[in-house]
Every structure is written in structure tokens, then in C-alpha cells.
Design a protein around this motif. Structure first.
Motif, short mmCIF file in Angstrom:
data_model
loop_
_atom_site.label_atom_id
_atom_site.label_comp_id
_atom_site.label_asym_id
_atom_site.label_seq_id
_atom_site.Cartn_x
_atom_site.Cartn_y
_atom_site.Cartn_z
N HIS A 772 11.11 -13.68 -12.85
CA HIS A 772 12.04 -13.24 -13.89
C HIS A 772 13.27 -12.56 -13.30
O HIS A 772 14.38 -12.70 -13.82
N LEU A 773 13.11 -11.85 -12.20
CA LEU A 773 14.23 -11.14 -11.58
C LEU A 773 15.02 -12.03 -10.62
O LEU A 773 16.03 -11.59 -10.06
N GLY A 774 14.55 -13.25 -10.43
CA GLY A 774 15.27 -14.17 -9.55
C GLY A 774 14.77 -14.19 -8.13
O GLY A 774 15.34 -14.88 -7.29
N TYR A 775 13.73 -13.43 -7.85
CA TYR A 775 13.18 -13.43 -6.51
C TYR A 775 11.67 -13.14 -6.60
O TYR A 775 11.19 -12.63 -7.60
N HIS A 776 10.99 -13.46 -5.52
CA HIS A 776 9.54 -13.27 -5.47
C HIS A 776 9.24 -11.80 -5.18
O HIS A 776 9.79 -11.21 -4.24
N VAL A 777 8.36 -11.20 -5.97
CA VAL A 777 8.00 -9.78 -5.83
C VAL A 777 6.65 -9.67 -5.15
O VAL A 777 5.68 -10.32 -5.55
N GLU A 778 6.59 -8.84 -4.10
CA GLU A 778 5.33 -8.57 -3.41
C GLU A 778 4.81 -7.16 -3.69
O GLU A 778 3.60 -6.97 -3.78
N ILE A 779 5.72 -6.19 -3.78
CA ILE A 779 5.35 -4.81 -4.05
C ILE A 779 6.12 -4.32 -5.27
O ILE A 779 7.36 -4.46 -5.34
N CYS A 780 5.41 -3.76 -6.26
CA CYS A 780 6.06 -3.14 -7.41
C CYS A 780 5.66 -1.67 -7.47
O CYS A 780 4.68 -1.26 -6.84
N ARG A 781 6.41 -0.91 -8.20
CA ARG A 781 6.19 0.54 -8.29
C ARG A 781 5.71 0.92 -9.70
O ARG A 781 6.04 0.25 -10.69
N TYR A 782 4.97 1.99 -9.78
CA TYR A 782 4.51 2.53 -11.06
C TYR A 782 4.46 4.04 -10.94
O TYR A 782 4.30 4.58 -9.83
N LYS A 783 4.58 4.73 -12.09
CA LYS A 783 4.67 6.18 -12.06
C LYS A 783 3.28 6.79 -12.01
O LYS A 783 2.52 6.74 -12.98
N ASP A 784 2.97 7.36 -10.86
CA ASP A 784 1.68 8.04 -10.67
C ASP A 784 1.67 8.63 -9.26
O ASP A 784 2.50 8.27 -8.42
N TYR A 785 0.72 9.51 -9.02
CA TYR A 785 0.53 10.07 -7.68
C TYR A 785 -0.73 9.43 -7.09
O TYR A 785 -1.85 9.94 -7.25
N ARG A 786 -0.57 8.28 -6.40
CA ARG A 786 -1.70 7.55 -5.80
C ARG A 786 -1.33 7.09 -4.39
O ARG A 786 -0.15 6.95 -4.06
N GLU A 787 -2.36 6.84 -3.63
CA GLU A 787 -2.17 6.37 -2.26
C GLU A 787 -1.65 4.93 -2.27
O GLU A 787 -2.00 4.15 -3.16
N PRO A 788 -0.82 4.55 -1.30
CA PRO A 788 -0.30 3.18 -1.23
C PRO A 788 -1.40 2.20 -0.83
O PRO A 788 -2.45 2.58 -0.30
N PRO A 789 -1.17 0.89 -1.04
CA PRO A 789 -2.21 -0.11 -0.73
C PRO A 789 -2.51 -0.22 0.76
O PRO A 789 -3.58 -0.73 1.14
N TRP A 790 -1.62 0.23 1.60
CA TRP A 790 -1.86 0.12 3.05
C TRP A 790 -2.58 1.34 3.64
O TRP A 790 -2.81 1.40 4.85
N SER A 791 -2.92 2.29 2.82
CA SER A 791 -3.63 3.47 3.33
C SER A 791 -5.11 3.16 3.45
O SER A 791 -5.61 2.13 3.00
N SER A 792 -5.83 4.10 4.06
CA SER A 792 -7.28 3.93 4.23
C SER A 792 -8.03 4.05 2.91
O SER A 792 -9.15 3.55 2.77
N THR A 793 -7.44 4.74 1.94
CA THR A 793 -8.04 4.88 0.60
C THR A 793 -7.02 4.38 -0.43
O THR A 793 -6.36 5.18 -1.10
N PRO A 794 -6.82 3.08 -0.54
CA PRO A 794 -5.77 2.54 -1.41
C PRO A 794 -6.02 2.89 -2.88
O PRO A 794 -7.14 2.84 -3.37
N TYR A 795 -4.94 3.26 -3.52
CA TYR A 795 -4.90 3.52 -4.97
C TYR A 795 -5.74 4.73 -5.40
O TYR A 795 -5.95 4.94 -6.60
N GLU A 796 -6.17 5.51 -4.47
CA GLU A 796 -6.87 6.74 -4.82
C GLU A 796 -5.83 7.83 -5.13
O GLU A 796 -4.68 7.77 -4.70
#
Length: 902
Positions: A772-796
Motif C-alpha cells: 500500500h505504501l509503494g514498497y515492501h515492509v519488513e519492520i513496522c512500529r507500534y506504541k508499546d514498551y517491548r523488546e525488539p524481535p532481535w533481542s534474546s527475549t523478543p516482544y517481552e
């Protein structure tokens, strides 16, 4: 003004003591001479004054109509006049004979009776006629004067006009302990205070109504109460259909929109309607005045937000054209990725209500509420002094007298146990089924409210998904605004409907409890109605403020309802903007629709229906007004139903002003504008749309003051949570002082956004249009305080979340304790009784004692003078007798004198 408690016991034909006409405990006649009323205020509107003036008096034009009773009749024959009916009614011998014969008849129904005593009655109709004869005979025995009028222009209605002579007024005033003026005194104050008061009085003179009570403000009568109190009830049973005093004043300088800027003539309102209604309008006037400083500060806070919106760094980061942050979809499948910069408008608008000044405003409003409560206590005490209620207690009125329904239930209980000699009472065991019904029904009604709130949540979720699927780009661009606004309107409509339902349910539940006294009935009804209406009005707002956006989950692991509806989340600017929209629509809608349109529209509609039912539809309204007399005109008005609706709408408004003021600083301004109209609207309704209520004595506003204090205390806690959990005030402070590299707000937006790998979407939940934005999206953002997917505890949950949560909880504790402490300090610093009133009361007691002492000394002096005079007369009389005896026997006298000389 003189007042008289109009009441009399009615002895039923069966021999049991009953009372007649309604469940009102005390009827009080407000009595003035007509000349005095005209000098104070114009009686009616100019048209009504000329058309209905003769309806205020008996046919002799001398005796004033103080009260009116109505009853249903059939149209009398042409050869029969009202004077003949009145003459027959005054025959006490016939009335007494009918009382004895009516004891064999059954209880009357509410059927329409024949109005002619000479005609043949059915068993129920003549029973009601006989009871009226007996009751009216009792009124005459009390000294009241009656005049009957059945030859009226209101078909099917007869009128009994009642006049209270001066001797009856004096007798009942003594029985009611009304205070009697004994001596005029001038209220004195210090020189500086008197000069300042005089200056302020001159400045405010244009705002005062043109009535006599304001010209003698420094003059007061010393008053002394009478010795005892009397109370009675009047109970209906269909014998009479209505009972009311007549309207005759308070229009031009009070119930008129053109004088909205003036003070109310509270003294005359009290004289006309009684202390209870006078206190309501005094409280409403003070509340409206206190809203002026709150409105000014709220407007300043709002203008501060407008002035600093361009300098707000978080909104500048969101709106920056180079901002290329890609956000995760707001819904499943139909929603796609979006740019954070598209939320620029929402972010800027949120800053208007979510800025550092709102914290100050929350503290200010908490102190304002405390000052308002203290100011009202002082104002109430001043009114008690001016109205001679300083020694009056609520227990002295009808609140202690059992209600008719209670006595009936007690009688049923006694008869069922065959204990006629012993007076029973209702115990908790007797009321247990009613209490259980109350608990179950209250919980059920609250559950209905929550269910409707949940239904609106489902509406928002489904409508948002449907609008995102629209082919119209304008519709897709305004999804958030459309959903928020329509949902708020739906909530408003539901609130208005449920308010009426809950009012009826609360009354039904209170009737089931069978409270003993009218005061207990009123307090229980008010408490139930307040709980139901408070939950109804604030449940949607509480959901938006504290629950929406917190039960969502995260991308790839969202929380669903019925496994298909994804819980809604707040926009990037937070839920505060939506909370503001919900508050403004609900508050303004309730004020405009419920408080204003319904208050005038419904009484007018009922008045029209009552007029149509009177079978006079062939006459035009203007012609009817020309022909009807005052007591006939008042018959078409709506009966007075109490002050509960008036207080309730103001208490709910007080909640809107104080509870969520941190999210809507313009609430006091809207309340002020509404109340300026509300005062005159209520005044006009009381004078022109409602029958004149029976005056009732009271020294305070009762349970409403406790409800106000409760709302003010809860407001401190709720505002603390709104600032901590709904707004971004705490996250901004935590970032600035703990995580910002340079101590500024730069980077705050990025700090509050977490990362999500789009490949971790659940099957069937990814966007249908990923490009929809004209390009392929791999990472999107959302409002919260959570660990990134590349951390040892993703989304915690990250440590930043716990830091912010700890500060939020600490702020709630500190805020509410500090503000409550400041409120208690305000309460302690401001005395409940004004110092000048306290001194004046003490001075008046001394003056009264001196006055009575001088009176007693005068009586003693008169008695001593009379005694001396009588003693001197006796001595003179004895000397005169001796002289007469000497003159009658000269020799004897000569012999006596000779003997004395020897």
C-alpha cells in the motif's frame, strides 16, 4: 409573610384513622396581601395579570384563594348553579348524617363521580362524595373558609377554593414554631468593612433585581420561635384529583431570560416557594458564580495549549515531512501499513488538552471543589440566619411522621397476626425480599449499562474495519474521526434513554422497601437514582480513559473478542483526544437535550394533552386563556414532582466538571454557559409550567451535600489516574529526566515505539495489500514498551515499561495525598460560620434577653402601679367611710374627742 400548615386528619368510615390526599407530609400556605405582592414584583405576565386577576380571590373580591382542591364531576344541569352547590355543602348537619351512613360503603375507586348531591349515586361515587363532605367539614371546623365552583369552563372538573383567615394563620404559625419578628435591629460592621461593602454594593447595583428586599439589607428583625410543632398528612384515594396553591408573582425579575445577568431574588423565591426550593436556587446560583473563575482558568489552560502547540517537540517530530516511520496495521486484513506523519493532526489536537498546564488545572479544580463546598456551607449558614432558621431542626418537620404506605403495611401485618391492640413495625426480616430485589435489580441495571458499552465497542471495531474497506479515499482518510464521533453520539442517545428507565426503576425499588418516613424515602430514592445514572453517564468515559488500548496485546498476538473482533487501540496521540470528544458530546448533549429541551418540552406537551382531554379542544388557546380564571389555568399545569431531577442533573454536571477535567479543561466553561440559562429556565418552569408547589421548610440541601463531597473526593483520585495512565505526561517526564541524552524531548516519539517483524504475523491476519505504501515492509512500529524481535527475549515487556509504571503509581499516590491534604487545609482555614454572623447571633441573643427583661420589668411596674393605685383607693375609701360615720353621729364623735383630750 405569614405561613400556615394546612392539614387535617381524616377519619375513614370504617373507623380507622387515615389522612387525605397524597403522600405529602405538610402543606404550607404562603400568604401575602395582594398590595404587598404587587409592590415587590409584578404578579404575572402582563397578559395573564389582566386576564386571570379575578381568579385569585373569592367571588366577594376580598378573600384571597390560598389553596385549591379539584375533583372530577359530570357537567351539572343548566338549572343548577355553583352557588346552590356551595350552599348545600355548608350544611353541616347533612354532612354529619352522611358520615354515619357512609360507614357501610366499601372503599372508593378512582371512577368519575356525579357532582350533584341531589342525584342518585353509585356505591363508590357517593362514597367519595360523602368523604369529601366530611373532609370539607373538618376544614371548616379548623376555621378555614371554602368556596365551591362547579360551573367552570373546565369540563368535568370541580374546584374547592380555600382561604385561611388571619386568626387561623396566627394559630398555625404558633403551632409550627414560625419565628416572630420582635424588634428591628441594624446589622453593624467595622468602619473599613462597611465602606468596602458599600463600595462593592454600588458597583454590583446594576446586577441586582429591582425588588424591595435588596433595599433594606442591613435591617433585620429579632425573632423568637414559638413553642411547639404540628404535622399532619393528607391522603388521596381518588377523592380529590389535585391540590395546589395558586401562582401570583415572580416573573419579570426572575423567570425572565432578559435578566440572566442579574442576581436572583432569593429572599422572594423563599417566601414564594418555601425554604427547600429557595435553598436549591441559592445553591445553583452560588455554583454558577463559582464556575466563573474555574472557566477563566480552563480557558487560559486551553489557550496555553494553543500557543505552545507549534513548540511541542513530540508533535513536531510526528508532523515532520522527513518522518518515514512505518506503523503496523490498525486492524486485521483490510488495514495496511501507514505512515506516522498521517497522525499529525491528532497529535497537535491532543497537545491542546495534554500539556503540563493540565496538571496544574487538575490541582486547581480539586482546590476549587473544596472551596466551593466551604463557600456553600457559609452561604447556607448566612441564609439560615437571614431566614430565621438558626434554631430549626429537620426533625421538627414531617420527616418523622410515618408514610401512609408504611402504616398500611404495618396494619396488614397486625391483622395477619391478630394483634390489633399492639402496634407493629416493619423489621429487616419483613423487608428482606425487597432488599434482595433491590440488590439483584441494581446489579442487573449496572450489567445492562456495561453490556451496552461493550456493544458500542463492537460497533467501533466493526465499523472501523468496514470503513477501511471503502473505495472512497475521503472515507478511508477520516475513519478515526467518523468512528469516534458516531460512537459518542450513540452513547449519548443510550444514556438519555437509560436515564429515564433508571429513574423509574429506582422509584419502583424504593417503593418496594416501604421506607417509614418521607425523608427516608427521598434519601433512598436519591441514592439509587444517583448510582444508576452516575454509572450510566460515566461508564463509556471510564472505559475510554482507563481500559481502551490496554487490553490489546501486540502485533502477532492480539487479543480478540469472540475470536473475530480485535480489541481497539488508541491512536498514536493517545486516548485523551477521544476521551475529550466523548466528554464534550455527552456533556453538551445532556445539557442541551435532556436538561433544557426536555425540561420545557415535556411539561408543555403534558399541559397540551391535559387540555385536550378536558374536552375543550374546540376553543383556541388564546380564547381559552381569556376565559379561564387563575385557579382554572393552574389546573392545566404539570404537578410538581420534587427537586430530585433538578439536583441530579447538576450533580452529574458537577461530575463532568471535576472528574475528568484533566482531559477537558473547557468543561467548566460549558457548564457555566449552561447554568446561566438553566437558572432562568428552571425559574420559568416553576412559575409558568408547573403548579405552584407546597412550601416546605429546610435548613440545608440534605443528602445532596454528601453526594457533592463524595464526587469531589473521587475526582481527585480519577484525575490522578487520568494524568498518570491516560495522558503522556508521565512517559514524557520519565524520558526527559531518565533516558534523554540532552535532557530535552527530542527522540521521545521513537522511544515510545517498539519494533515488529512482519513475518511474525499470524496466518490470515496480515494485510491484504502489503504494498500500500509503494514498497515492501519488513519492520513496522507500534506504541508499546517491548523488546525488539532481535533481542534474546523478543516482544517481552521492557524495563522502560516498569520504570514508567512505577513512576505512574508513585505519582497517583503523591498527587491524591497532596491534593487531599491541601483540600483539608482549605476546609480548616475557612470557618463554616461567617464571623459576622456568629457575632450577630450572639448579639441578638443578648438583645432578646434584654428585650424580654424590659418587657417583664414593664409588666412588674404596671402591676406595682396598679397595686399602689388600688391600695390608695382602699385607704381613701376607708377614710371617707370614717368621715361619713362621724358626720352621721356627731355626739358620739364629740364624746370621743373629749375623752381623748382628758
Amino acid at each position: 409573610m405569614a405561613q400556615v400548615a394546612f392539614a387535617c386528619f381524616y377519619s375513614s368510615p370504617e373507623g380507622t384513622n387515615q389522612t387525605l390526599a397524597g403522600d405529602r407530609a405538610v402543606y404550607i400556605f404562603s400568604y401575602w396581601t395582594f398590595k404587598k405582592c404587587v409592590t415587590l414584583l409584578k404578579a404575572l405576565t402582563p397578559e395573564e395579570n389582566s386576564l386571570c386577576q379575578h381568579g385569585l380571590y373569592f367571588q366577594d373580591g376580598q378573600r384571597r384563594v390560598d389553596y385549591v382542591l379539584t375533583y372530577p364531576v359530570k357537567k351539572p344541569s343548566a338549572g343548577r348553579s355553583s352557588r346552590q352547590s356551595t350552599h348545600l355543602l355548608t350544611e353541616n348537619a347533612v354532612a354529619r348524617s352522611l358520615r354515619h351512613s357512609s360507614s357501610l360503603l366499601s372503599s372508593p375507586a378512582a371512577d368519575v363521580e356525579l357532582g350533584c348531591p341531589g342525584e342518585t349515586f353509585g356505591g363508590q361515587e357517593d362514597h367519595k362524595a360523602f368523604r369529601r363532605e366530611e373532609f370539607e367539614g373538618k376544614l371548616r371546623d379548623m376555621g378555614l373558609e371554602l368556596e365551591k365552583d362547579e360551573d367552570t369552563k373546565v369540563t368535568g372538573v370541580g374546584f374547592v377554593k380555600i382561604h385561611a383567615p388571619w386568626n387561623v394563620l396566627c394559630r398555625e404559625a404558633e403551632l409550627m414554631k414560625l419565628k416572630m419578628p420582635t424588634k428591628k435591629v441594624r446589622l453593624q460592621s467595622s468602619g473599613v468593612v462597611e465602606k468596602i461593602s458599600s463600595l462593592v454594593s454600588k458597583v454590583l447595583e446594576p446586577l441586582r433585581p429591582h425588588v424591595e428586599e435588596h433595599h433594606t439589607k442591613n435591617i433585620k428583625h429579632l425573632s423568637h420561635t414559638f413553642s411547639r410543632e404540628k404535622q399532619h398528612l393528607l391522603l388521596g384515594s381518588g377523592v380529590y384529583t389535585a391540590a395546589y396553591p395558586l401562582h401570583d408573582l415572580l416573573y419579570e425579575e426572575w423567570a425572565n431570560y432578559s435578566v440572566f445577568y442579574k442576581y436572583q431574588p432569593i429572599g422572594l423565591v423563599r417566601k414564594y416557594f418555601g425554604e427547600k426550593i429557595g435553598l436549591y436556587f441559592a445553591w445553583l446560583g452560588l455554583y454558577t458564580q463559582m464556575l466563573i473563575p474555574a472557566s477563566l482558568v480552563g480557558v487560559i489552560v486551553f489557550l496555553y495549549g494553543c500557543a505552545t502547540v507549534d513548540d511541542n517537540i513530540p508533535s513536531m517530530e510526528i508532523c515532520h515531512p522527513k518522518n518515514n516511520i512505518t506503523m503496523c496495521p490498525l486492524c486485521d486484513r483490510v488495514c495496511s501499513y501507514w505512515k506516522l506523519s498521517t497522525a499529525c493532526g491528532t497529535a497537535r489536537a491532543s497537545h491542546l488538552f495534554d500539556n503540563p498546564a493540565t496538571v496544574f488545572f487538575s490541582i486547581f479544580m480539586a482546590l476549587w471543589a473544596a472551596m466551593f463546598m466551604e463557600h456553600w456551607k457559609r452561604r447556607q449558614m448566612r441564609l439560615n440566619y437571614e431566614w430565621d432558621l438558626t434554631g430549626f431542626e429537620d426533625e421538627e418537620v414531617s420527616s418523622d411522621h410515618p408514610r401512609a404506605e408504611y402504616e398500611f403495611r404495618v396494619m396488614q401485618k397486625s391483622l395477619s397476626k391478630d394483634q390489633k391492640s399492639k402496634m407493629e413495625k416493619l423489621t429487616c426480616r419483613d423487608r428482606l425480599p425487597a432488599y434482595m430485589t433491590n440488590i439483584v435489580m441494581m446489579l442487573l441495571m449496572i450489567g445492562v449499562t456495561f453490556a451496552i458499552v461493550f456493544g458500542v465497542i463492537l460497533y467501533r471495531i466493526s465499523t472501523k474495519a468496514a470503513l477501511h474497506m471503502s473505495s472512497n479515499p475521503i472515507t478511508r482518510n477520516h475513519v478515526q474521526l467518523t468512528v469516534k464521533t458516531t460512537a459518542a453520539i450513540i452513547n449519548l442517545v443510550v444514556i438519555l434513554i437509560l436515564d429515564e428507565v433508571y429513574g423509574a426503576v429506582a422509584r419502583w425499588l424504593t417503593v418496594l422497601e416501604v421506607p417509614k418516613t418521607d425523608k427516608s424515602f427521598e434519601e433512598r430514592l436519591i441514592f439509587k437514582t444517583f448510582i444508576l445514572k452516575f454509572v450510566n453517564a460515566f461508564s463509556p468515559i471510564i472505559y475510554i480513559a482507563f481500559f481502551r488500548g490496554r487490553l490489546v496485546g501486540r502485533p502477532g498476538s492480539y487479543l480478540y473478542v469472540f475470536e473475530s473482533y480485535r480489541m481497539e487501540e488508541c491512536a498514536h496521540g493517545g486516548c485523551l483526544m477521544e476521551l475529550c470528544i466523548q466528554l464534550s458530546i455527552t456533556m453538551l448533549g445532556k445539557q442541551l437535550i435532556q436538561n433544557n429541551l426536555f425540561e420545557i418540552g415535556i411539561p408543555k406537551l403534558k399541559k397540551l394533552i391535559r387540555y385536550i382531554r378536558s374536552k375543550q379542544g374546540a376553543f383556541q388557546e388564546e380564547e381559552r386563556q381569556k376565559k379561564l380564571q387563575r385557579y382554572e389555568t393552574d389546573h392545566f399545569l404539570e404537578p410538581f414532582a420534587g427537586l430530585t431531577p433538578e439536583y441530579m442533573e447538576m450533580i452529574i454536571q458537577f461530575g463532568f466538571v471535576t472528574l475528568f477535567v484533566a482531559s477537558f479543561p473547557l468543561a467548566p466553561l460549558f457548564a457555566l454557559l449552561n447554568n446561566i440559562i438553566e437558572i432562568r429556565l428552571d425559574a420559568k418552569k416553576f412559575v409558568t409550567e408547573l403548579r405552584r408547589p407546597v412550601a416546605a421548610r429546610a435548613k440545608d440541601i440534605g443528602i445532596w451535600y454528601n453526594l457533592l463531597r463524595g464526587v469531589a473526593k473521587v475526582a481527585v483520585i480519577i484525575n490522578a489516574f487520568v494524568i498518570s495512565f491516560t495522558s503522556d505526561f508521565i512517559p514524557r517526564m520519565v524520558y526527559q529526566y531518565m533516558y534523554s541524552p540532552d535532557g530535552s524531548m527530542h527522540g521521545f516519539v521513537n522511544h515510545t515505539l517498539s519494533y515488529f517483524n512482519v513475518s511474525h504475523f499470524q496466518d490470515g491476519k496480515e494485510p491484504m495489500d502489503p504494498l500500500h505504501l509503494g514498497y515492501h515492509v519488513e519492520i513496522c512500529r507500534y506504541k508499546d514498551y517491548r523488546e525488539p524481535p532481535w533481542s534474546s527475549t523478543p516482544y517481552e515487556i521492557s524495563k522502560e515499561f516498569w520504570a514508567v509504571l512505577a513512576v505512574r503509581l508513585a505519582f497517583v499516590i503523591v498527587f491524591q495525598n497532596v491534593v487531599m491534604l491541601m483540600s483539608d487545609i482549605v476546609d480548616w482555614l475557612i470557618p463554616d460560620i461567617p464571623k459576622d454572623i456568629s457575632l450577630q447571633i450572639h448579639k441578638e441573643k443578648i438583645l432578646l434577653v434584654d428585650l424580654f427583661m424590659k418587657e417583664e420589668q414593664g409588666k412588674i411596674h404596671i402591676l406595682e402601679s396598679s397595686y399602689r393605685l388600688s391600695t390608695g383607693c382602699k385607704e381613701n375609701c376607708s377614710r371617707s367611710d370614717n368621715n361619713n360615720s362621724t358626720a352621721a353621729h356627731p355626739r358620739s364623735g364629740l364624746h370621743t374627742n373629749s375623752t381623748k383630750s382628758l
